[in-house]
Scaffold this motif. Sequence first.
Motif, PDB file in Angstrom:
ATOM      1  N   ALA A  57       0.824  -1.202   0.000  1.00  0.00           N
ATOM      2  CA  ALA A  57       0.000   0.000   0.000  1.00  0.00           C
ATOM      3  C   ALA A  57       0.864   1.260   0.000  1.00  0.00           C
ATOM      4  O   ALA A  57       0.524   2.265  -0.635  1.00  0.00           O
ATOM      5  N   ARG A  58       1.986   1.194   0.705  1.00  0.00           N
ATOM      6  CA  ARG A  58       2.883   2.352   0.757  1.00  0.00           C
ATOM      7  C   ARG A  58       3.470   2.654  -0.621  1.00  0.00           C
ATOM      8  O   ARG A  58       3.511   3.818  -1.044  1.00  0.00           O
ATOM      9  N   TYR A  59       3.895   1.608  -1.327  1.00  0.00           N
ATOM     10  CA  TYR A  59       4.462   1.840  -2.662  1.00  0.00           C
ATOM     11  C   TYR A  59       3.400   2.236  -3.673  1.00  0.00           C
ATOM     12  O   TYR A  59       3.670   3.026  -4.590  1.00  0.00           O
ATOM     13  N   ALA A  60       2.185   1.718  -3.520  1.00  0.00           N
ATOM     14  CA  ALA A  60       1.094   2.153  -4.400  1.00  0.00           C
ATOM     15  C   ALA A  60       0.836   3.644  -4.212  1.00  0.00           C
ATOM     16  O   ALA A  60       0.682   4.399  -5.188  1.00  0.00           O
ATOM     17  N   THR A  61       0.804   4.064  -2.955  1.00  0.00           N
ATOM     18  CA  THR A  61       0.604   5.486  -2.667  1.00  0.00           C
ATOM     19  C   THR A  61       1.749   6.319  -3.216  1.00  0.00           C
ATOM     20  O   THR A  61       1.534   7.373  -3.838  1.00  0.00           O
ATOM     21  N   LEU A  62       2.960   5.856  -3.015  1.00  0.00           N
ATOM     22  CA  LEU A  62       4.134   6.606  -3.452  1.00  0.00           C
ATOM     23  C   LEU A  62       4.174   6.742  -4.968  1.00  0.00           C
ATOM     24  O   LEU A  62       4.489   7.820  -5.495  1.00  0.00           O
ATOM     25  N   GLN A  63       3.830   5.673  -5.700  1.00  0.00           N
ATOM     26  CA  GLN A  63       3.912   5.775  -7.158  1.00  0.00           C
ATOM     27  C   GLN A  63       2.855   6.738  -7.716  1.00  0.00           C
ATOM     28  O   GLN A  63       3.130   7.481  -8.673  1.00  0.00           O
ATOM     29  N   TRP A  64       1.674   6.773  -7.101  1.00  0.00           N
ATOM     30  CA  TRP A  64       0.663   7.714  -7.584  1.00  0.00           C
ATOM     31  C   TRP A  64       0.985   9.140  -7.164  1.00  0.00           C
ATOM     32  O   TRP A  64       0.652  10.096  -7.882  1.00  0.00           O
ATOM     33  N   LEU A  65       1.661   9.300  -6.043  1.00  0.00           N
ATOM     34  CA  LEU A  65       2.150  10.630  -5.689  1.00  0.00           C
ATOM     35  C   LEU A  65       3.172  11.098  -6.714  1.00  0.00           C
ATOM     36  O   LEU A  65       3.128  12.247  -7.179  1.00  0.00           O
ATOM     37  N   MET A  66       4.089  10.228  -7.105  1.00  0.00           N
ATOM     38  CA  MET A  66       5.094  10.584  -8.109  1.00  0.00           C
ATOM     39  C   MET A  66       4.446  10.846  -9.468  1.00  0.00           C
ATOM     40  O   MET A  66       4.886  11.728 -10.225  1.00  0.00           O
ATOM     41  N   TRP A  67       3.392  10.100  -9.766  1.00  0.00           N
ATOM     42  CA  TRP A  67       2.644  10.339 -11.013  1.00  0.00           C
ATOM     43  C   TRP A  67       2.078  11.750 -11.029  1.00  0.00           C
ATOM     44  O   TRP A  67       2.154  12.454 -12.039  1.00  0.00           O
ATOM     45  N   GLN A  68       1.545  12.169  -9.911  1.00  0.00           N
ATOM     46  CA  GLN A  68       1.025  13.530  -9.844  1.00  0.00           C
ATOM     47  C   GLN A  68       2.141  14.554  -9.990  1.00  0.00           C
ATOM     48  O   GLN A  68       2.019  15.500 -10.757  1.00  0.00           O
TER      49      GLN A  68
END
Length: 231
Positions: free
Chosen positions: A93-104
């Motif tokens: 869940a942490r990496y999923a959140t991090l990758q979508w933050l980086m996408w933004q």
Amino acid sequence: MAIELYSWATPNGHKIHIMLEELGVPYNVHAINIGAGDQFDPEFLKVSPNNKMPAIVDPEGPDGKPISVFESGAILIYLANKYGKFFPEEPRARYATLQWLMWQMGGLGPMLGQAHHFRNYAPERIEYAYQRYTNEANRLYRVLDTRLSEARFLGGDAYSIADIAAWPWTRTPDRQGVNRDDYPNYKRWFEEIAERPAVQRGVEVLANLRSEGFDAKAKEILFGATQYARR
């Protein structure tokens, strides 16, 4: 002790306004009027050397000493880690959140910003740029919509810093050449987040100081020689 926040009522500024309101921690707001050139003040540049807002100074940093943080994504990660909220500990869940933050940070924000600029602020319509960034805005909304057809929030089941980062950039899709009705999953997500009291408070921070659009002087400061002067 209160966090010192240097910001303006823009999508990137609203990310941190919302985060601080969600956390319920004390903070003091210092308006950085980007249309007036406040971002070039030498004192502000000590906090944010890239002359961009928002930035924060936390008087109680990780070692108990003051720390300054610039870049909205870095600020979100810093605050989430400090207060233990909106950034899951479970690794997937942490990496999923991090990758979508980086996408933004790397895609949604910069590309929607370009769409907004060439559709609303460019002194003349440049057809290539107008179509290029309008098309890219719609592509990114499709990516967003597809993700939100699979999960309630960008990182998964829980509201997180990824949503806090992306949501302010999607408040005015019409100005980006996007029809919100084309993206029903985005609409559901957007409306759910818009109902959060902390989000409603966050978007009001400094909003009374910002006028709609920019006059000629502000455009020169933001997009002309002033922006690129050696300092």
